[in-house]
Design a protein around this motif. Structure first.
Motif, PDB file in Angstrom:
ATOM      1  N   LYS A 379       0.754  -1.216  -0.082  1.00 17.30           N
ATOM      2  CA  LYS A 379      -0.068  -0.277  -0.015  1.00 17.30           C
ATOM      3  C   LYS A 379       0.959   1.293  -0.288  1.00 17.30           C
ATOM      4  O   LYS A 379       0.706   2.351  -0.827  1.00 17.30           O
ATOM      5  CB  LYS A 379      -0.828  -0.013   1.083  1.00 17.30           C
ATOM      6  N   TYR A 380       1.871   1.173   0.928  1.00 16.72           N
ATOM      7  CA  TYR A 380       2.672   2.509   0.955  1.00 16.72           C
ATOM      8  C   TYR A 380       4.285   2.146   0.652  1.00 16.72           C
ATOM      9  O   TYR A 380       4.670   0.930   0.929  1.00 16.72           O
ATOM     10  CB  TYR A 380       2.596   3.144   2.107  1.00 16.72           C
ATOM     11  N   ALA A 381       4.838   3.080   0.189  1.00 12.57           N
ATOM     12  CA  ALA A 381       6.425   2.725   0.051  1.00 12.57           C
ATOM     13  C   ALA A 381       6.999   2.102   1.275  1.00 12.57           C
ATOM     14  O   ALA A 381       7.998   1.234   0.911  1.00 12.57           O
ATOM     15  CB  ALA A 381       7.260   4.009  -0.340  1.00 12.57           C
ATOM     16  N   LYS A 382       6.672   2.542   2.446  1.00 19.55           N
ATOM     17  CA  LYS A 382       7.221   2.023   3.644  1.00 19.55           C
ATOM     18  C   LYS A 382       7.130   0.595   4.115  1.00 19.55           C
ATOM     19  O   LYS A 382       7.676  -0.060   4.888  1.00 19.55           O
ATOM     20  CB  LYS A 382       6.892   2.823   4.770  1.00 19.55           C
ATOM     21  N   ASP A 383       6.026   0.175   3.429  1.00 14.21           N
ATOM     22  CA  ASP A 383       5.492  -1.236   3.724  1.00 14.21           C
ATOM     23  C   ASP A 383       6.446  -2.335   2.993  1.00 14.21           C
ATOM     24  O   ASP A 383       7.142  -2.052   2.087  1.00 14.21           O
ATOM     25  CB  ASP A 383       3.983  -1.423   3.270  1.00 14.21           C
TER      26      ASP A 383
END
Length: 452
Positions: A379-383
């Motif tokens: 979902k997010y780049a950090k995931d």
């Protein structure tokens, strides 16, 4: 020493062979017509020919029987607005800075829309229904459509009932179908490109009358959605009847698809996959849609095509079928050689998603790659990346990223390389008002005076 005549023959054969791979220059009389149907929020599992059992869609089913049903057709820029922009431009929306809804972001003026491209090559171009593309000053008449059906006045307080020319209440989708027939009647002697994108079956469908819902076996809230889908199918029937009446069926490419996956809130179905509009926008059902191509004699009949395609392939295929070169900006390919078996490879070995516009609803954020049977996403780049085998696990219930680190590494690297080719995030211009040249009524608006 070669015989001169023998050399000449070899040269001629070589030239003829080369021409097989180039679009032919067609006369106006030989140019095929194109009808592009783009439904709003129609789920993969909401059409009879995609194994839906509670919504009868005989006309769409017949279209599939007389053409190709795609089982891996993707929307790389969901939902509605970005999907339509990618469709009309024939490329990933990120090529012009669209990384999410970005409603009001201009489509680029330095490359032709599908409508402008067809219009400049001898086609009458017409649009009926929903637009939702580009900026406030980029309506259909401004970006290549010659004729646009006016919006009929709505019944007071209604979304889907309108007032027709006789002053009677009419289901809006049904009204659109009458306009389809009118357009074909008016241009039956000319090559035409017609884009019909109804408001159906976007929520809410709770106005669907018993005359529609009772033709289905769907229960509860889904019965309203089902009724709206039945009406869409009715209009496909009107279209096919009009084409047959005027002897245009064999010379018309009909494309039927959806702008994104099922609306879960309306009890739409993504079966056998899960996810869709609303709470399931990271799953497969949000981006895999029903798609059918049909053109007797050009597109094989009664065939399923299982390799992955995207909606930006429609532009390239339409151009090629019309005997025109594919514009250089297009990300898509001509799908016809793949459907006929002349090309055996994947039209797209990889497909990518990067929907991370900061101002967009967070539920719609999606970073993903599709390759063969694999789907990698987060979902997010950090995931952390999640990996799913869609053949063994179509509902994406078992994350196998740790089991296949090589696949994760391969696909994430491909995504990173693709991302470097994209435009920066676009800025939506602050425009005081729209340039509406269509208006409300029962006629048609024209880019040029039809009398001249």
């Amino acid at each position: 020493m070669k015989h001169p005549r023998h050399s000449l023959l070899l040269s001629l054969f070589a030239l003829a062979g080369a021409c097989l791979f180039l679009p032919a220059s067609l006369s106006a009389a030989d140019k095929p017509n194109v009808v592009l149907i783009y439904i709003d929020d129609l789920g993969y599992g909401d059409v009879g020919c995609y194994d839906c059992e509670d919504i009868p869609t005989p006309h769409v089913d017949r279209l599939a029987k007389e053409g190709v049903r795609f089982t891996a057709s993707y929307i790389t820029n969901p939902p509605c607005c970005p999907s339509r922009c990618a469709l009309m431009m024939g490329q990933y929306g990120q090529r012009f800075g669209k990384y999410g809804m970005s409603r009001g972001l201009p489509i680029p003026a330095d490359r032709p829309t599908l409508a402008k491209f067809m219009g400049k090559n001898g086609y009458v171009t017409g649009q009926i229904g929903k637009w939702d593309i580009g900026s406030k000053v980029q309506g259909p008449l401004q970006v290549g459509f010659a004729e646009v059906a006016q919006k009929p006045p709505k019944k007071k307080g209604s979304k889907y009932f309108c007032k027709n020319k006789q002053g009677k209440n009419q289901w809006l989708t049904d009204y659109d179908g009458d306009n389809i027939v009118t357009f074909i009647e008016r241009h039956k002697a000319k090559p035409f490109f017609l884009y019909w994108s109804p408001e159906a079956v976007h929520s809410k469908n709770d106005e669907a009358p018993p005359s529609l819902t009772e033709r289905t076996t769907a229960k509860g809230k889904r019965s309203k959605l089902a009724g709206a889908i039945v009406s869409v199918d009715d209009q496909v029937g009107k279209l096919m009847k009009a084409l047959n009446k005027h002897g245009l069926r064999k010379n018309t490419l009909v494309i039927f698809s959806s702008d994104n996956g099922a609306n879960i809130g309306e009890e739409g179905s993504s079966a056998p996959y899960r996810g869709g509009k609303g709470s399931g926008t990271q799953q497969e059902g949000w981006v895999r849609v029903p798609t059918i191509f049909s053109m007797p004699g050009v597109v094989p009949e009664g065939k399923d095509y299982h390799k992955q395609i995207a909606n930006f392939d429609f532009y390239s295929t339409i151009a090629s079928v019309a005997g025109l070169p594919i514009p250089k900006h297009c990300d898509g390919v001509n799908l016809i050689p793949y459907l006929t078996g002349k090309k055996k490879e994947e039209p797209h070995e990889y497909l990518f998603w990067l929907n991370n516009e900061p101002g967009d609803a967070e539920r719609r954020h999606l970073i993903a790659v599709r390759w063969k049977k694999w789907r990698l996403y987060k979902k997010y780049a950090k995931d952390d990346w999640q990996l799913f085998d869609l053949e063994a696990d179509p509902k994406e219930e078992k994350n196998v990223a740790q089991k296949h680190p090589d696949i994760v590494e391969r696909l994430s690297a491909k995504h990173a390389a693709w991302s470097k080719t994209l435009a920066p995030l676009g800025k939506i211009p602050q425009l005081a008002k729209s340039d509406d040249r269509i208006g409300t009524g029962h006629g048609w608006a024209y880019a040029k005076d039809p009398g001249k």
